[in-house]
Design an enzyme around this catalytic site. Sequence first.
Site, PDB file in Angstrom:
ATOM      1  N   ASP A 197      37.496  31.768  23.103  1.00 25.33           N
ATOM      2  CA  ASP A 197      37.097  33.112  23.554  1.00 25.33           C
ATOM      3  C   ASP A 197      35.708  33.010  24.167  1.00 25.33           C
ATOM      4  O   ASP A 197      34.900  32.156  23.761  1.00 25.33           O
ATOM      5  CB  ASP A 197      37.045  34.095  22.368  1.00 25.33           C
ATOM      6  CG  ASP A 197      35.670  34.083  21.701  1.00 25.33           C
ATOM      7  OD1 ASP A 197      35.475  33.248  20.796  1.00 25.33           O
ATOM      8  OD2 ASP A 197      34.788  34.875  22.123  1.00 25.33           O
ATOM      9  N   CYS A 236      45.240  35.928  42.773  1.00 24.73           N
ATOM     10  CA  CYS A 236      45.073  37.145  41.972  1.00 24.73           C
ATOM     11  C   CYS A 236      44.956  38.373  42.871  1.00 24.73           C
ATOM     12  O   CYS A 236      44.778  38.266  44.096  1.00 24.73           O
ATOM     13  CB  CYS A 236      43.839  37.022  41.069  1.00 24.73           C
ATOM     14  SG  CYS A 236      42.271  37.442  41.858  1.00 24.73           S
TER      15      CYS A 236
END
Length: 375
Positions: free
Chosen positions: A269, A309
Amino acid sequence: MTTPIRFELIKTCRQTGARLGILHTPHGSFETPMFMPVGTLATVKTLSPEELKEMGAGVILSNTYHLWLRPGHDIVEEAGGLHAFMNWDRGILTDSGGFQVFSLSEFRRIEEEGVYFRNHLNGDKLFLSPEKAVEIQNALGADIIMAFDECPPYPATYEYMKQSIERTSRWAERCLKAHRRPNEQGLFGIVQGGEYEELRRQSARDLVSLDFPGYAVGGLSVGEPKEVMNRVLEFTTPLLPADKPRYLMGVGSPDSLIDGAIRGIDMFDCVLPTRIGRNGTVMTSEGRVVIKNAQYARDFSPLDPNCDCYTCRNYTRAYIRHLIKCDETFGIRLTSYHNVYFLIKLMEQVRQAIREDRLADFREEFFECYGFNKP
Ligand SMILES: CNc1nc2cc3nc(NC)[nH]c3cc2c(=O)[nH]1
């Protein structure tokens, strides 16, 4: 007892120590190695759950300390827990607040019973203990919750680190005892010990003996050189059970994700993608691009020529530079979207390289293209 979190080891890369796995949670099963976007205050800043889903996010993070202060874990519990509150039906992991206490509050006093510190918003005196941290996380309802630990500063003396990991192990046991929902929320232990192999061994031994459903490697990405992090991982991950997930907290940059996966880490993370995205810095397959730079004023190409994207398919560097320069909110949405997408796709490429037993080759190619100096 039904274990809410189960790690399925699919294969180990023959070229490196990397593992391909599946993390089974009450809110879905997700392939590892995985990158988990950080949503500190129950939102991955500027991005909607639908956008996170379409880019392939599986597990996202939220911060216990921040949600305890605002809106309060009682309100989140009343809403039906974090999944209902933030309309996210995939995986959620909450950290235990330990790190925020050490990173946000100058004043703090660590005692056996817990940590005394100040509210970073209004200066009020606060107290967090293993029991309180677990109580808050039980109320928030994340699928994975973290033990309350001390993340010592870097560097720390051997003597300081030794008494710290011994207290962190006692705190871990108290977290297990305080955990009210072990069938719904998997509690992970956090291995500490800094750069000292003997202390990492002791911390791992203590925690593995408590049989957690998963383990985090803590105390890293706190300012140490990357070589130190990689060396610590090399002697720490083998101490952890192969059939349990391994989570490297607070990491990280693209090269650290690849190097962590090579050393047997399954979960990562980091606030990096949204944090640098908010000041107009984007990660691309050819290295970082600081979009405010004048050189992009008339650059009508996408942020990253190799990215498919939403941002890269529809907008140019010139347009995004304009938005960021004018402080237009849509600008940081576009850069945040691309950066989170970039790290999630990077992990897809890492998983594919593990399937093909070629992660070391992939590392070479990526570092060459991204511009990292070969170690
Ligand atoms: C919740 N406990 C806990 N969180 C952490 C978060 C981190 N975030 C970073 N770099 C951004 N290092 C970290 C270490 C720990 C750690 O050792 N413990």
